[in-house]
Design a protein around this motif. Structure first.
Motif, PDB file in Angstrom:
ATOM      1  N   GLY A 251     -13.553  -7.521 -16.952  1.00 18.46           N
ATOM      2  CA  GLY A 251     -13.101  -8.862 -17.211  1.00 18.46           C
ATOM      3  C   GLY A 251     -11.992  -9.676 -16.104  1.00 18.46           C
ATOM      4  N   ALA A 252     -11.919  -8.967 -15.124  1.00 17.38           N
ATOM      5  CA  ALA A 252     -11.214  -9.257 -13.886  1.00 17.38           C
ATOM      6  C   ALA A 252     -11.529 -10.723 -13.571  1.00 17.38           C
ATOM      7  CB  ALA A 252     -11.038  -8.392 -12.612  1.00 17.38           C
ATOM      8  N   ASN A 253     -10.616 -11.781 -13.252  1.00 21.97           N
ATOM      9  CA  ASN A 253     -10.967 -12.945 -12.776  1.00 21.97           C
ATOM     10  C   ASN A 253     -11.330 -12.929 -11.334  1.00 21.97           C
ATOM     11  OD1 ASN A 253      -8.949 -13.079 -15.461  1.00 21.97           O
ATOM     12  ND2 ASN A 253     -10.183 -14.928 -15.552  1.00 21.97           N
ATOM     13  N   ASP A 254     -10.543 -12.290 -10.521  1.00 24.05           N
ATOM     14  CA  ASP A 254     -10.508 -12.318  -8.992  1.00 24.05           C
ATOM     15  C   ASP A 254     -10.238 -11.052  -8.456  1.00 24.05           C
ATOM     16  OD1 ASP A 254     -11.074 -13.380  -6.597  1.00 24.05           O
ATOM     17  OD2 ASP A 254      -9.440 -14.943  -6.613  1.00 24.05           O
ATOM     18  N   PHE A 255     -10.401 -10.991  -7.394  1.00 20.80           N
ATOM     19  CA  PHE A 255     -10.023  -9.638  -6.569  1.00 20.80           C
ATOM     20  C   PHE A 255      -9.251  -9.671  -5.175  1.00 20.80           C
ATOM     21  CE2 PHE A 255     -13.863  -9.265  -8.715  1.00 20.80           C
ATOM     22  CZ  PHE A 255     -13.677  -7.967  -9.164  1.00 20.80           C
ATOM     23  N   LEU A 256      -8.396  -8.588  -5.026  1.00 23.56           N
ATOM     24  CA  LEU A 256      -7.579  -8.833  -3.731  1.00 23.56           C
ATOM     25  C   LEU A 256      -8.088  -7.333  -3.134  1.00 23.56           C
ATOM     26  CD1 LEU A 256      -4.036  -9.850  -4.973  1.00 23.56           C
ATOM     27  CD2 LEU A 256      -5.395 -11.120  -3.424  1.00 23.56           C
ATOM     28  N   SER A 257      -7.999  -7.474  -1.759  1.00 24.21           N
ATOM     29  CA  SER A 257      -8.482  -6.232  -1.051  1.00 24.21           C
ATOM     30  C   SER A 257      -7.153  -5.444  -0.635  1.00 24.21           C
ATOM     31  CB  SER A 257      -9.477  -6.518  -0.148  1.00 24.21           C
ATOM     32  OG  SER A 257     -10.627  -6.962  -0.488  1.00 24.21           O
ATOM     33  N   LYS A 258      -7.291  -4.160  -0.427  1.00 25.51           N
ATOM     34  CA  LYS A 258      -6.293  -3.430   0.203  1.00 25.51           C
ATOM     35  C   LYS A 258      -6.964  -3.219   1.553  1.00 25.51           C
ATOM     36  CE  LYS A 258      -3.315  -1.066  -2.947  1.00 25.51           C
ATOM     37  NZ  LYS A 258      -2.997   0.268  -3.744  1.00 25.51           N
ATOM     38  N   PRO A 259      -6.184  -3.200   2.691  1.00 26.10           N
ATOM     39  CA  PRO A 259      -4.770  -3.569   2.746  1.00 26.10           C
ATOM     40  C   PRO A 259      -4.457  -5.144   2.576  1.00 26.10           C
ATOM     41  CG  PRO A 259      -5.260  -3.268   4.636  1.00 26.10           C
ATOM     42  CD  PRO A 259      -6.586  -2.944   4.079  1.00 26.10           C
ATOM     43  N   ILE A 260      -3.251  -5.382   1.821  1.00 31.28           N
ATOM     44  CA  ILE A 260      -2.927  -6.695   1.453  1.00 31.28           C
ATOM     45  C   ILE A 260      -2.999  -7.658   2.469  1.00 31.28           C
ATOM     46  CG2 ILE A 260      -1.351  -8.278   0.205  1.00 31.28           C
ATOM     47  CD1 ILE A 260      -2.710  -6.700  -1.630  1.00 31.28           C
TER      48      ILE A 260
ATOM     49  N   ILE B 194      -6.457 -12.402 -14.231  1.00 32.27           N
ATOM     50  CA  ILE B 194      -6.186 -10.895 -13.731  1.00 32.27           C
ATOM     51  C   ILE B 194      -6.875 -10.766 -12.265  1.00 32.27           C
ATOM     52  CG2 ILE B 194      -6.388  -8.453 -14.117  1.00 32.27           C
ATOM     53  CD1 ILE B 194      -6.263  -8.806 -16.959  1.00 32.27           C
ATOM     54  N   LEU B 195      -6.132 -10.505 -11.395  1.00 34.30           N
ATOM     55  CA  LEU B 195      -6.476 -10.190  -9.914  1.00 34.30           C
ATOM     56  C   LEU B 195      -6.458  -8.887  -9.798  1.00 34.30           C
ATOM     57  CD1 LEU B 195      -4.253 -13.032  -8.016  1.00 34.30           C
ATOM     58  CD2 LEU B 195      -6.468 -13.263  -9.144  1.00 34.30           C
ATOM     59  N   LEU B 196      -7.583  -8.233  -9.487  1.00 31.04           N
ATOM     60  CA  LEU B 196      -7.592  -6.832  -9.438  1.00 31.04           C
ATOM     61  C   LEU B 196      -7.554  -6.321  -8.137  1.00 31.04           C
ATOM     62  CD1 LEU B 196      -7.943  -4.778 -11.951  1.00 31.04           C
ATOM     63  CD2 LEU B 196     -10.349  -4.758 -11.166  1.00 31.04           C
ATOM     64  N   VAL B 197      -6.850  -5.244  -7.491  1.00 30.71           N
ATOM     65  CA  VAL B 197      -6.550  -5.044  -6.361  1.00 30.71           C
ATOM     66  C   VAL B 197      -7.554  -3.714  -6.261  1.00 30.71           C
ATOM     67  CG1 VAL B 197      -4.867  -4.305  -4.412  1.00 30.71           C
ATOM     68  CG2 VAL B 197      -4.103  -5.800  -6.409  1.00 30.71           C
ATOM     69  N   THR B 198      -8.596  -3.852  -5.264  1.00 37.04           N
ATOM     70  CA  THR B 198      -9.351  -2.757  -5.155  1.00 37.04           C
ATOM     71  C   THR B 198      -9.616  -2.394  -3.596  1.00 37.04           C
ATOM     72  OG1 THR B 198     -11.396  -4.234  -4.582  1.00 37.04           O
ATOM     73  CG2 THR B 198     -11.039  -3.451  -6.866  1.00 37.04           C
ATOM     74  N   ALA B 199     -10.054  -1.277  -3.208  1.00 36.74           N
ATOM     75  CA  ALA B 199     -10.209  -1.005  -1.822  1.00 36.74           C
ATOM     76  C   ALA B 199     -10.891  -1.890  -1.144  1.00 36.74           C
ATOM     77  CB  ALA B 199     -10.473   0.464  -1.583  1.00 36.74           C
ATOM     78  N   LEU B 200     -10.890  -2.298   0.208  1.00 31.89           N
ATOM     79  CA  LEU B 200     -11.657  -3.109   0.848  1.00 31.89           C
ATOM     80  C   LEU B 200     -13.321  -2.700   0.666  1.00 31.89           C
ATOM     81  CD1 LEU B 200     -11.348  -5.715   2.613  1.00 31.89           C
ATOM     82  CD2 LEU B 200     -11.617  -4.295   4.610  1.00 31.89           C
ATOM     83  N   ARG B 201     -14.175  -3.819   0.450  1.00 29.94           N
ATOM     84  CA  ARG B 201     -15.380  -3.602   0.440  1.00 29.94           C
ATOM     85  C   ARG B 201     -15.910  -2.536  -0.508  1.00 29.94           C
ATOM     86  NH1 ARG B 201     -15.729  -5.983   5.386  1.00 29.94           N
ATOM     87  NH2 ARG B 201     -15.431  -4.087   6.706  1.00 29.94           N
ATOM     88  N   GLU B 202     -15.094  -2.225  -1.831  1.00 23.80           N
ATOM     89  CA  GLU B 202     -15.486  -1.342  -2.578  1.00 23.80           C
ATOM     90  C   GLU B 202     -16.514  -2.030  -3.558  1.00 23.80           C
ATOM     91  OE1 GLU B 202     -16.185   1.760  -3.432  1.00 23.80           O
ATOM     92  OE2 GLU B 202     -14.857   2.923  -2.182  1.00 23.80           O
ATOM     93  N   ARG B 203     -17.699  -1.853  -3.556  1.00 24.55           N
ATOM     94  CA  ARG B 203     -18.561  -2.920  -4.088  1.00 24.55           C
ATOM     95  C   ARG B 203     -18.583  -2.223  -5.872  1.00 24.55           C
ATOM     96  NH1 ARG B 203     -23.911  -2.858  -5.827  1.00 24.55           N
ATOM     97  NH2 ARG B 203     -24.834  -4.772  -6.265  1.00 24.55           N
ATOM     98  N   LYS B 204     -18.562  -0.791  -6.055  1.00 23.95           N
ATOM     99  CA  LYS B 204     -18.589  -0.389  -7.027  1.00 23.95           C
ATOM    100  C   LYS B 204     -17.309  -0.654  -7.889  1.00 23.95           C
ATOM    101  CE  LYS B 204     -18.045   4.301  -7.211  1.00 23.95           C
ATOM    102  NZ  LYS B 204     -16.790   4.401  -7.387  1.00 23.95           N
ATOM    103  N   ASP B 205     -16.477  -0.783  -7.461  1.00 23.31           N
ATOM    104  CA  ASP B 205     -14.872  -1.141  -7.980  1.00 23.31           C
ATOM    105  C   ASP B 205     -14.993  -2.453  -8.468  1.00 23.31           C
ATOM    106  OD1 ASP B 205     -13.966   1.359  -7.751  1.00 23.31           O
ATOM    107  OD2 ASP B 205     -12.231   0.666  -6.534  1.00 23.31           O
TER     108      ASP B 205
END
Ligand code: ADP
Length: 382
Positions: free
Chosen positions: A109-118, A90-101
């Motif tokens: 259990g997310a496996n990786d992250f994508l930042s917005k804007p994409i 699961i690639l979770l899309v979070t706001a850029l540099r949202e450490r808390k998220d």
């Protein structure tokens, strides 16, 4: 001309579920991924995502944390809890540099992250890696299933061969008896007869142990319970090994509590357990040693506690668990020890545990070992 990594075709095109409530975001990701060979499925809400993942398990999920119904974290958690979808990256899309998220995402259990804007390159590379991981996992799971199948087949084959060895061996042993009865045998014949009869009996013992152990492991060797007296059981076992102890000039000491309660047990399996333990004690104790067999009643556990203590070579601590496993032996003693198979203690463990009891060893190198086991007196407590 320079080629960007993102322009390269997907190494493993996969089925990607894109979860976002904003149609524009979904369109952008769909077009980008489809252009690189991926098959895209879309969902606009958390519930829709869970249904879509269940209906056709994807290779990767791109999941926005902000959704109108369930939040992305709980969707992530539910997907990871479902055995069908647990292994899907699961690639979770979070706001850029949202450490808390990101921390909450990792916790879900997310496996990786994508930042917005994409960032398109970022998306393509992370999806490619996630799909690749997923395919590797599938390959591994497939190989594991195949291996287990082979292992089962091997077990069945071994069981069949061992079983089929028993009939000709029994015929061979009975033929030997007839030959002896037809005697008289001259000294050389007598010696040959004794060797063949003793090795044949040992082989039959190994075959029977192997068959019984497998049947006990499968739970297809039921206990034949009867009312038993613990001291009588011990005496029956000691009669079987008396000659061996005598040969080794060892003394066998009994420490049996008076007034022991009778109990429901399988006479054959428990006697064989004691024969194995005392037999080992004799085998691993030098000439002239002492074997102490004790039985007491443990009132708090409502169990009979048996123990066989010797003054032999002892067992290193690191071998305590291994010696109860099938074919498990103390490494340094493997070579050249005749008649050792590493099956005896496995039989004891299975027999004791089938009675609801426990078996363990205490030992000090050079001083001796004590094997103890308990048998609850009430079958109901098992
Ligand atoms: P086997 O005696 O046929 O090898 P067991 O399962 O009965 O098989 O025992 C496994 C191993 O545990 C033995 O090979 C030996 O190394 C060790 N062992 C068992 N009992 C004793 C004992 N009383 N003293 C020292 N070592 C022992």
């Amino acid at each position: 001309m320079t080629t960007s990594i993102a322009d390269a075709p997907a190494v493993h095109p996969g089925r990607v579920l894109v979860v976002d409530d904003e149609a524009d975001n979904r369109d952008l990701l769909r077009d980008l991924l489809a252009a690189h060979g991926h098959q895209v499925v879309e969902a606009a809400t958390g519930e829709e995502a869970l249904r879509a993942a269940e209906a056709g398990v994807p290779d990767t999920i791109i999941l926005d944390v902000v959704l109108p119904d369930l939040d992305g974290f709980s969707v992530c958690r539910r997907l990871k809890e479902n055995p069908r979808t647990a292994a899907v990256p699961i690639l979770l899309v979070t706001a850029l540099r949202e450490r808390k998220d990101r921390l909450a995402g990792m916790d879900a259990g997310a496996n990786d992250f994508l930042s917005k804007p994409i960032d398109t390159q970022d998306v393509l590379l992370r999806v490619r890696n996630a799909v690749h991981t997923r395919h590797l996992y599938d390959e591994l799971a497939e190989n594991y299933a195949r291996l287990r199948q082979l292992e089962m087949l091997r077990g069945e084959l071994t069981q069949m061969i061992v079983h089929d060895l028993r009939t000709p061996l029994a015929a061979l042993l009975s033929g030997l008896q007839t030959l002896k009865a037809a005697g008289p045998l001259n000294p050389v014949q007598q010696e040959c007869y004794e060797m063949a009869a003793s090795d044949g009996a040992a082989l039959l013992g190994i075959i029977n142990d192997l068959l019984d152990i497998t049947r006990m492991e499968e739970g297809s060797l039921p206990l034949e319970l009867q009312d038993l007296s613990a001291p009588d059981l011990l005496e029956a076992a000691l009669r079987q090994v008396a000659a061996l102890a005598q040969e080794m000039h060892q003394s066998i000491v009994r420490q049996v509590d008076p007034y022991l309660p009778t109990f429901a047990g399988d006479e054959d399996k428990l006697r064989r357990t004691l024969v194995n333990l005392v037999g080992n004690a004799i085998k691993f104790t030098p000439e002239g040693g002492t074997i102490t067999c004790s039985i007491r009643f443990d009132e708090s556990a409502m169990a009979l506690a048996f123990s066989v203590r010797d003054t032999g070579e002892g067992i290193p601590r690191e071998a305590f668990a291994r010696i109860f496993e099938k074919f498990g032996q103390v490494e340094s003693r493997k070579a050249g020890r005749r008649g050792s198979t590493g099956l005896g203690l496995t039989f004891c463990k299975l027999a004791v545990e089938a009675h609801g009891g426990r078996i363990w060893v205490e030992s000090e190198l050079g001083k001796g070992s004590a094997f103890s086991f308990t048998i609850p007196i009430e079958p109901a407590a098992r």
